[in-house]
Design an enzyme around this catalytic site. Structure first.
Site, PDB file in Angstrom:
ATOM      1  N   GLU A 158      29.617   1.360 -14.222  1.00 45.22           N
ATOM      2  CA  GLU A 158      29.524   2.237 -13.044  1.00 45.22           C
ATOM      3  C   GLU A 158      30.755   2.068 -12.164  1.00 45.22           C
ATOM      4  O   GLU A 158      31.213   3.016 -11.536  1.00 45.22           O
ATOM      5  CB  GLU A 158      28.225   1.930 -12.277  1.00 45.22           C
ATOM      6  CG  GLU A 158      27.005   2.434 -13.045  1.00 45.22           C
ATOM      7  CD  GLU A 158      25.732   1.642 -12.827  1.00 45.22           C
ATOM      8  OE1 GLU A 158      25.662   0.860 -11.867  1.00 45.22           O
ATOM      9  OE2 GLU A 158      24.801   1.807 -13.638  1.00 45.22           O
ATOM     10  N   GLY A 178      20.541   2.397 -18.136  1.00 43.23           N
ATOM     11  CA  GLY A 178      19.685   3.225 -17.286  1.00 43.23           C
ATOM     12  C   GLY A 178      19.120   4.452 -17.987  1.00 43.23           C
ATOM     13  O   GLY A 178      18.586   5.344 -17.344  1.00 43.23           O
ATOM     14  N   GLU A 227      27.682  -4.002 -22.783  1.00 40.67           N
ATOM     15  CA  GLU A 227      26.768  -2.983 -22.280  1.00 40.67           C
ATOM     16  C   GLU A 227      27.210  -1.609 -22.781  1.00 40.67           C
ATOM     17  O   GLU A 227      28.091  -0.976 -22.176  1.00 40.67           O
ATOM     18  CB  GLU A 227      26.779  -2.976 -20.750  1.00 40.67           C
ATOM     19  CG  GLU A 227      26.361  -4.288 -20.123  1.00 40.67           C
ATOM     20  CD  GLU A 227      25.770  -4.065 -18.735  1.00 40.67           C
ATOM     21  OE1 GLU A 227      24.614  -4.430 -18.542  1.00 40.67           O
ATOM     22  OE2 GLU A 227      26.459  -3.508 -17.875  1.00 40.67           O
ATOM     23  N   LYS A 257      21.951  -3.575  -8.442  1.00 37.40           N
ATOM     24  CA  LYS A 257      22.754  -2.395  -8.069  1.00 37.40           C
ATOM     25  C   LYS A 257      22.564  -2.077  -6.583  1.00 37.40           C
ATOM     26  O   LYS A 257      22.333  -2.975  -5.788  1.00 37.40           O
ATOM     27  CB  LYS A 257      22.397  -1.203  -8.963  1.00 37.40           C
ATOM     28  CG  LYS A 257      22.425  -1.552 -10.445  1.00 37.40           C
ATOM     29  CD  LYS A 257      22.448  -0.348 -11.322  1.00 37.40           C
ATOM     30  CE  LYS A 257      22.258  -0.778 -12.757  1.00 37.40           C
ATOM     31  NZ  LYS A 257      22.512   0.270 -13.704  1.00 37.40           N
ATOM     32  N   ASN A 272      20.798  -7.357 -12.255  1.00 33.32           N
ATOM     33  CA  ASN A 272      21.740  -6.574 -11.444  1.00 33.32           C
ATOM     34  C   ASN A 272      20.930  -5.554 -10.645  1.00 33.32           C
ATOM     35  O   ASN A 272      20.469  -4.561 -11.190  1.00 33.32           O
ATOM     36  CB  ASN A 272      22.734  -5.866 -12.386  1.00 33.32           C
ATOM     37  CG  ASN A 272      23.638  -4.897 -11.654  1.00 33.32           C
ATOM     38  OD1 ASN A 272      23.732  -4.919 -10.428  1.00 33.32           O
ATOM     39  ND2 ASN A 272      24.315  -4.040 -12.409  1.00 33.32           N
ATOM     40  N   SER A 319      19.182  -0.904 -20.838  1.00 33.77           N
ATOM     41  CA  SER A 319      17.758  -0.638 -21.040  1.00 33.77           C
ATOM     42  C   SER A 319      17.027  -1.796 -21.723  1.00 33.77           C
ATOM     43  O   SER A 319      16.092  -1.583 -22.509  1.00 33.77           O
ATOM     44  CB  SER A 319      17.545   0.672 -21.810  1.00 33.77           C
ATOM     45  OG  SER A 319      18.075   1.753 -21.052  1.00 33.77           O
ATOM     46  N   HIS A 354      31.597  -3.546 -14.410  1.00 30.24           N
ATOM     47  CA  HIS A 354      30.408  -2.791 -14.802  1.00 30.24           C
ATOM     48  C   HIS A 354      30.828  -1.340 -15.044  1.00 30.24           C
ATOM     49  O   HIS A 354      31.701  -0.812 -14.357  1.00 30.24           O
ATOM     50  CB  HIS A 354      29.355  -2.871 -13.685  1.00 30.24           C
ATOM     51  CG  HIS A 354      28.030  -2.339 -14.122  1.00 30.24           C
ATOM     52  ND1 HIS A 354      27.766  -0.988 -14.200  1.00 30.24           N
ATOM     53  CD2 HIS A 354      26.907  -2.971 -14.525  1.00 30.24           C
ATOM     54  CE1 HIS A 354      26.526  -0.827 -14.632  1.00 30.24           C
ATOM     55  NE2 HIS A 354      25.987  -2.006 -14.845  1.00 30.24           N
TER      56      HIS A 354
END
Ligand code: PEP
Length: 260
Positions: free
Chosen positions: A100, A176, A170, A11, A9, A216, A98
């Protein structure tokens, strides 16, 4: 038998030139490998999808995924990109939900269910992301949260449609942050997710569905995570922007014996 998947991904990163260089290096490095036993998916930003689907067509080294799609079919929705448009570019996968998007764009499980419907209608595979935030884990609510995300966002699908879905667990606190879930934490949640799939759709679907770990995951910890019995590969953010690391993760995934 479940074939592993490694999905990158990207992003909102890379200029067009940088994207071209990154994908060229990924392809070169993939070509150096003997037959990889895992499926590789690359999810660039929208403007670069066609560059990648064209390459995919020539090279057949990886599949291409989008990072998002509209919940609407078509029409006056300025700035939106429909599942049908993605399909017309030969995009096979699309990340949905996701963390985010849930956090910064207010996407609810109900909206995500609609996005999944649009993708299925257009013969694409959703990569549906679920996962708890740190406070939820600390309050021991992580199973409850993930269960709700699955029940409201995914489990409305019928048996035929669910076969096209990939689930990505996730934990938000691991995305991240450099703070990876331990292999045991990942396995515990993946087994839980598979048990829910089994409850809703039966043994055969639960045995086949791929559940990826994301958060991560990198070239140093991939083997340990992917060796867990219910972890079928990874959704990779930061480490997918470095061709060497990304391909190393793909190689590690393909070296783990397939599960029967
Ligand atoms: C992601 O964004 O899906 C992700 C897993 O990011 P990272 O690997 O950077 O934690």
């Amino acid at each position: 038998m479940r074939n592993k998947i490694v999905a990158g991904n990207w992003k909102m990163n890379c200029s067009f030139d940088e994207a071209e260089m990154l994908v060229d290096e990924i392809l070169d490095r993939l070509e150096e490998q003997e037959e990889l036993e895992c499926e590789v998916i690359v999810c660039p930003p929208f403007p670069y999808l066609e560059m990648l689907t064209d390459m995919e067509f020539e090279e057949q080294q990886f599949n291409v995924g989008a990072q998002n799609c509209s919940a609407y079919e078509k029409g006056a929705y300025t700035g939106e990109v429909s599942a049908k448009m993605l399909r017309s570019l030969d995009v096979d996968y699309c990340i949905v939900g996701h963390s985010e998007r849930r956090k910064y764009f207010g996407e609810t499980n109900e909206v995500l269910a609609e996005k999944i419907n649009r993708l299925i209608e257009n013969n694409m595979s959703p990569i549906y992301c679920v996962g708890e935030v740190l406070e939820e884990r600390e309050a021991n609510r992580h199973f409850e949260v993930v269960k709700e995300q699955l029940e409201k966002g995914l489990f409305h699908l019928d048996r035929d449609a669910i076969n096209d879905v990939v689930i990505a667990y996730e934990p938000v606190w691991a995305i991240g942050t450099g703070k990876t879930a331990t292999p045991d934490q990942a396995q515990e949640m993946h087994a839980f997710i598979r048990s829910l799939v089994k409850e809703h759709y039966g043994d055969a679907v639960a045995d086949e569905i791929r559940i990826l770990y994301g958060g991560s995951c990198n070239a140093k910890n991939a083997t340990e995570l992917f060796s867990q019995p219910d972890v079928d590969g990874g959704l990779i953010g930061g480490a997918s922007l470095k061709a060497e690391d990304f391909v190393s993760i793909c190689v590690q995934a393909s070296q783990i014996k397939e599960k029967e």
